[in-house]
Write a protein that holds these residues in place. Structure first.
Motif, PDB file in Angstrom:
ATOM      1  N   LYS A 128       0.829  -1.203   0.000  1.00  0.00           N
ATOM      2  CA  LYS A 128       0.000   0.000   0.000  1.00  0.00           C
ATOM      3  C   LYS A 128       0.864   1.255   0.000  1.00  0.00           C
ATOM      4  CE  LYS A 128      -3.829   2.201   2.490  1.00  0.00           C
ATOM      5  NZ  LYS A 128      -4.760   2.072   3.645  1.00  0.00           N
ATOM      6  N   ASN A 129       1.935   1.253   0.786  1.00  0.00           N
ATOM      7  CA  ASN A 129       2.815   2.420   0.846  1.00  0.00           C
ATOM      8  C   ASN A 129       3.559   2.641  -0.464  1.00  0.00           C
ATOM      9  OD1 ASN A 129       3.072   3.894   3.582  1.00  0.00           O
ATOM     10  ND2 ASN A 129       2.927   1.753   4.177  1.00  0.00           N
ATOM     11  N   ILE A 130       4.042   1.553  -1.061  1.00  0.00           N
ATOM     12  CA  ILE A 130       4.774   1.675  -2.329  1.00  0.00           C
ATOM     13  C   ILE A 130       3.865   2.203  -3.432  1.00  0.00           C
ATOM     14  CG2 ILE A 130       5.884   0.357  -4.174  1.00  0.00           C
ATOM     15  CD1 ILE A 130       7.011  -1.480  -1.952  1.00  0.00           C
ATOM     16  N   THR A 131       2.710   1.575  -3.599  1.00  0.00           N
ATOM     17  CA  THR A 131       1.813   1.975  -4.684  1.00  0.00           C
ATOM     18  C   THR A 131       1.138   3.310  -4.391  1.00  0.00           C
ATOM     19  OG1 THR A 131       0.022   0.630  -3.727  1.00  0.00           O
ATOM     20  CG2 THR A 131       1.389  -0.389  -5.432  1.00  0.00           C
ATOM     21  N   GLY A 132       0.871   3.590  -3.117  1.00  0.00           N
ATOM     22  CA  GLY A 132       0.255   4.864  -2.763  1.00  0.00           C
ATOM     23  C   GLY A 132       1.145   6.039  -3.125  1.00  0.00           C
ATOM     24  N   THR A 133       2.433   5.892  -2.863  1.00  0.00           N
ATOM     25  CA  THR A 133       3.391   6.942  -3.220  1.00  0.00           C
ATOM     26  C   THR A 133       3.446   7.134  -4.736  1.00  0.00           C
ATOM     27  OG1 THR A 133       4.744   6.504  -1.267  1.00  0.00           O
ATOM     28  CG2 THR A 133       5.812   7.637  -3.105  1.00  0.00           C
ATOM     29  N   LEU A 134       3.468   6.040  -5.470  1.00  0.00           N
ATOM     30  CA  LEU A 134       3.529   6.121  -6.930  1.00  0.00           C
ATOM     31  C   LEU A 134       2.258   6.737  -7.515  1.00  0.00           C
ATOM     32  CD1 LEU A 134       5.133   2.626  -7.637  1.00  0.00           C
ATOM     33  CD2 LEU A 134       6.204   4.847  -8.080  1.00  0.00           C
ATOM     34  N   ARG A 135       1.108   6.352  -6.996  1.00  0.00           N
ATOM     35  CA  ARG A 135      -0.154   6.918  -7.482  1.00  0.00           C
ATOM     36  C   ARG A 135      -0.215   8.420  -7.200  1.00  0.00           C
ATOM     37  NH1 ARG A 135      -4.754   4.129  -4.694  1.00  0.00           N
ATOM     38  NH2 ARG A 135      -6.137   4.769  -6.396  1.00  0.00           N
ATOM     39  N   GLY A 136       0.254   8.794  -6.009  1.00  0.00           N
ATOM     40  CA  GLY A 136       0.289  10.212  -5.663  1.00  0.00           C
ATOM     41  C   GLY A 136       1.221  11.007  -6.561  1.00  0.00           C
ATOM     42  N   SER A 137       2.363  10.411  -6.888  1.00  0.00           N
ATOM     43  CA  SER A 137       3.329  11.080  -7.764  1.00  0.00           C
ATOM     44  C   SER A 137       2.750  11.281  -9.162  1.00  0.00           C
ATOM     45  CB  SER A 137       4.619  10.250  -7.851  1.00  0.00           C
ATOM     46  OG  SER A 137       5.234  10.139  -6.592  1.00  0.00           O
ATOM     47  N   TRP A 138       2.115  10.254  -9.678  1.00  0.00           N
ATOM     48  CA  TRP A 138       1.520  10.342 -11.021  1.00  0.00           C
ATOM     49  C   TRP A 138       0.458  11.431 -11.067  1.00  0.00           C
ATOM     50  CZ3 TRP A 138      -2.819  10.195 -13.950  1.00  0.00           C
ATOM     51  CH2 TRP A 138      -2.680   9.875 -15.311  1.00  0.00           C
ATOM     52  N   ARG A 139      -0.380  11.471 -10.049  1.00  0.00           N
ATOM     53  CA  ARG A 139      -1.466  12.459 -10.029  1.00  0.00           C
ATOM     54  C   ARG A 139      -0.939  13.879  -9.866  1.00  0.00           C
ATOM     55  NH1 ARG A 139      -5.284   8.688  -6.196  1.00  0.00           N
ATOM     56  NH2 ARG A 139      -6.401   7.587  -7.880  1.00  0.00           N
ATOM     57  N   LYS A 142       4.419   5.171 -14.178  1.00  0.00           N
ATOM     58  CA  LYS A 142       3.458   4.118 -14.533  1.00  0.00           C
ATOM     59  C   LYS A 142       4.150   2.762 -14.647  1.00  0.00           C
ATOM     60  CE  LYS A 142      -0.135   2.755 -17.801  1.00  0.00           C
ATOM     61  NZ  LYS A 142       0.338   1.352 -17.873  1.00  0.00           N
ATOM     62  N   LYS A 143       5.345   2.750 -15.193  1.00  0.00           N
ATOM     63  CA  LYS A 143       6.096   1.501 -15.309  1.00  0.00           C
ATOM     64  C   LYS A 143       6.362   0.897 -13.929  1.00  0.00           C
ATOM     65  CE  LYS A 143      10.418  -0.464 -17.084  1.00  0.00           C
ATOM     66  NZ  LYS A 143      11.716  -0.173 -17.749  1.00  0.00           N
ATOM     67  N   ASP A 144       6.779   1.738 -12.974  1.00  0.00           N
ATOM     68  CA  ASP A 144       7.030   1.266 -11.613  1.00  0.00           C
ATOM     69  C   ASP A 144       5.734   0.815 -10.943  1.00  0.00           C
ATOM     70  OD1 ASP A 144       9.710   1.844 -11.879  1.00  0.00           O
ATOM     71  OD2 ASP A 144       9.603   3.780 -10.856  1.00  0.00           O
ATOM     72  N   LEU A 145       4.657   1.558 -11.190  1.00  0.00           N
ATOM     73  CA  LEU A 145       3.367   1.215 -10.602  1.00  0.00           C
ATOM     74  C   LEU A 145       2.848  -0.102 -11.163  1.00  0.00           C
ATOM     75  CD1 LEU A 145       1.040   2.085  -8.746  1.00  0.00           C
ATOM     76  CD2 LEU A 145       0.067   3.327 -10.689  1.00  0.00           C
ATOM     77  N   ASP A 146       2.955  -0.279 -12.483  1.00  0.00           N
ATOM     78  CA  ASP A 146       2.544  -1.535 -13.110  1.00  0.00           C
ATOM     79  C   ASP A 146       3.305  -2.715 -12.500  1.00  0.00           C
ATOM     80  OD1 ASP A 146       0.774  -0.285 -14.755  1.00  0.00           O
ATOM     81  OD2 ASP A 146       1.954  -0.470 -16.585  1.00  0.00           O
ATOM     82  N   GLU A 147       4.598  -2.539 -12.333  1.00  0.00           N
ATOM     83  CA  GLU A 147       5.435  -3.604 -11.787  1.00  0.00           C
ATOM     84  C   GLU A 147       5.003  -3.981 -10.371  1.00  0.00           C
ATOM     85  OE1 GLU A 147      10.072  -4.013 -10.413  1.00  0.00           O
ATOM     86  OE2 GLU A 147       9.682  -3.039 -12.338  1.00  0.00           O
ATOM     87  N   ALA A 148       4.747  -2.970  -9.544  1.00  0.00           N
ATOM     88  CA  ALA A 148       4.346  -3.227  -8.162  1.00  0.00           C
ATOM     89  C   ALA A 148       2.971  -3.893  -8.097  1.00  0.00           C
ATOM     90  CB  ALA A 148       4.331  -1.918  -7.366  1.00  0.00           C
ATOM     91  N   ALA A 155      -6.018  -0.811 -13.875  1.00  0.00           N
ATOM     92  CA  ALA A 155      -7.005  -0.285 -14.822  1.00  0.00           C
ATOM     93  C   ALA A 155      -7.044   1.237 -14.794  1.00  0.00           C
ATOM     94  CB  ALA A 155      -8.390  -0.849 -14.495  1.00  0.00           C
ATOM     95  N   GLU A 156      -6.868   1.786 -13.601  1.00  0.00           N
ATOM     96  CA  GLU A 156      -6.939   3.235 -13.403  1.00  0.00           C
ATOM     97  C   GLU A 156      -5.941   3.993 -14.264  1.00  0.00           C
ATOM     98  OE1 GLU A 156      -6.787   6.288  -9.526  1.00  0.00           O
ATOM     99  OE2 GLU A 156      -6.133   4.203  -9.332  1.00  0.00           O
ATOM    100  N   PHE A 157      -4.763   3.415 -14.473  1.00  0.00           N
ATOM    101  CA  PHE A 157      -3.706   4.108 -15.206  1.00  0.00           C
ATOM    102  C   PHE A 157      -3.449   3.490 -16.591  1.00  0.00           C
ATOM    103  CE2 PHE A 157      -2.934   4.974 -10.715  1.00  0.00           C
ATOM    104  CZ  PHE A 157      -2.800   6.352 -10.734  1.00  0.00           C
ATOM    105  N   SER A 158      -4.389   2.678 -17.057  1.00  0.00           N
ATOM    106  CA  SER A 158      -4.241   2.043 -18.366  1.00  0.00           C
ATOM    107  C   SER A 158      -5.294   2.566 -19.330  1.00  0.00           C
ATOM    108  CB  SER A 158      -4.361   0.518 -18.234  1.00  0.00           C
ATOM    109  OG  SER A 158      -3.369   0.002 -17.374  1.00  0.00           O
ATOM    110  N   LYS A 159      -5.146   2.199 -20.597  1.00  0.00           N
ATOM    111  CA  LYS A 159      -6.083   2.651 -21.615  1.00  0.00           C
ATOM    112  C   LYS A 159      -6.528   1.479 -22.489  1.00  0.00           C
ATOM    113  CE  LYS A 159      -4.018   7.292 -22.006  1.00  0.00           C
ATOM    114  NZ  LYS A 159      -3.340   8.250 -22.918  1.00  0.00           N
TER     115      LYS A 159
END
Length: 247
Positions: free
Chosen positions: A58-69, A96-102, A139-143
């Motif tokens: 949650k901490n890893i992906t939360g940071t990445l999602r926050g950074s992207w936004r 997004k690449k890091d987020l996808d991986e996580a 899904a949130e960050f994909s197209k």
């Protein structure tokens, strides 16, 4: 023996190292320690072990999602030049690449280890919900087709979790309420359906309130009453917000 030499660690030692890594905010190390337990044992985790794993992801992906936004917000500011937008796009792609991986790592751990070995009760609900959450993030960050694929995976995981929760958990259980909240968010954010989101959230909210009012809430639920009340408040807030979007 050198300080860096490999040593055979007991389960208690491994969990202790995971706790230390968590306190040091070394979340990738937490995940590595818990993964070592899954690979060396029967795949099942204790409540503490699964919480360490869940919080680390949650901490890893939360940071990445926050950074992207954050970058997405900057990108949309008036006056942003095409060159700056292009450069921001490069950074968003890296995130997004890091987020996808996580997120894919979480889904693999759920599918390969934790869901197959889970007990058919709260444990199954927790892990299927977790899989649904991280498929939702994908899904949130994909197209296009990729978004459709992850959206379908999230829906399937949430439905499985909801089915088990309906059978095995009381309406006031925080895991069941958390599932209802995140499933509703899925309908709102991914499916663009505030109607379905409100319906699901209201059903869970009303069911929990009715159980409390009629004293049907089990004594064991009182241990997690604060978590349940917090989630009920989030459900209520989201229902108010989403209902304003329904024409």
């Amino acid at each position: 023996m050198s300080p860096t030499a490999d040593v055979s660690l007991s389960r208690l030692d491994t969990v202790y190292l995971a706790r230390v890594a968590d306190q040091a905010e070394r979340y990738h190390d937490v995940i590595a320690q818990i993964k070592s337990l899954m690979s060396s044992g029967d795949g099942q985790l204790t409540m503490e072990e699964r919480n360490l794993l869940s919080i680390a992801y949650k901490n890893i992906t939360g940071t990445l999602r926050g950074s992207w936004r954050a970058i997405d917000t900057l990108e949309k500011r008036p006056g942003t030049t095409k060159q700056h937008k292009r450069l921001m796009g490069v950074q968003k792609d890296r995130i997004k690449k890091d987020l996808d991986e996580a997120c894919k790592d979480v889904v693999t751990v759920m599918e390969t280890h934790l869901i197959p070995s889970a007990n058919d009760d709260e444990e199954m609900v927790f892990y299927c919900k977790m899989k649904g959450d991280y498929c939702r993030y994908l899904a949130e960050f994909s197209k296009d087709k990729e978004r459709e694929q992850y959206s379908a995976m999230a829906l399937d995981a949430y439905k499985t979790a909801y089915k088990h929760a309906s059978i095995t958990l009381p309406p006031t259980h925080p895991t069941k309420l958390g599932l209802a909240l995140n499933f509703a968010v899925y309908y709102h954010d991914i499916c663009d359906s505030p109607e379905r989101a409100c319906f699901l959230a209201k059903h869970a909210f009303d069911e929990a309130i009715a159980a409390v009012s009629s004293s049907k809430a089990a004594v064991s639920d009182q241990v997690a009453i604060e978590d349940s009340l917090m989630i009920l408040q989030l459900l209520r807030d989201d229902m108010i917000l989403w209902s304003g979007e329904i024409s």
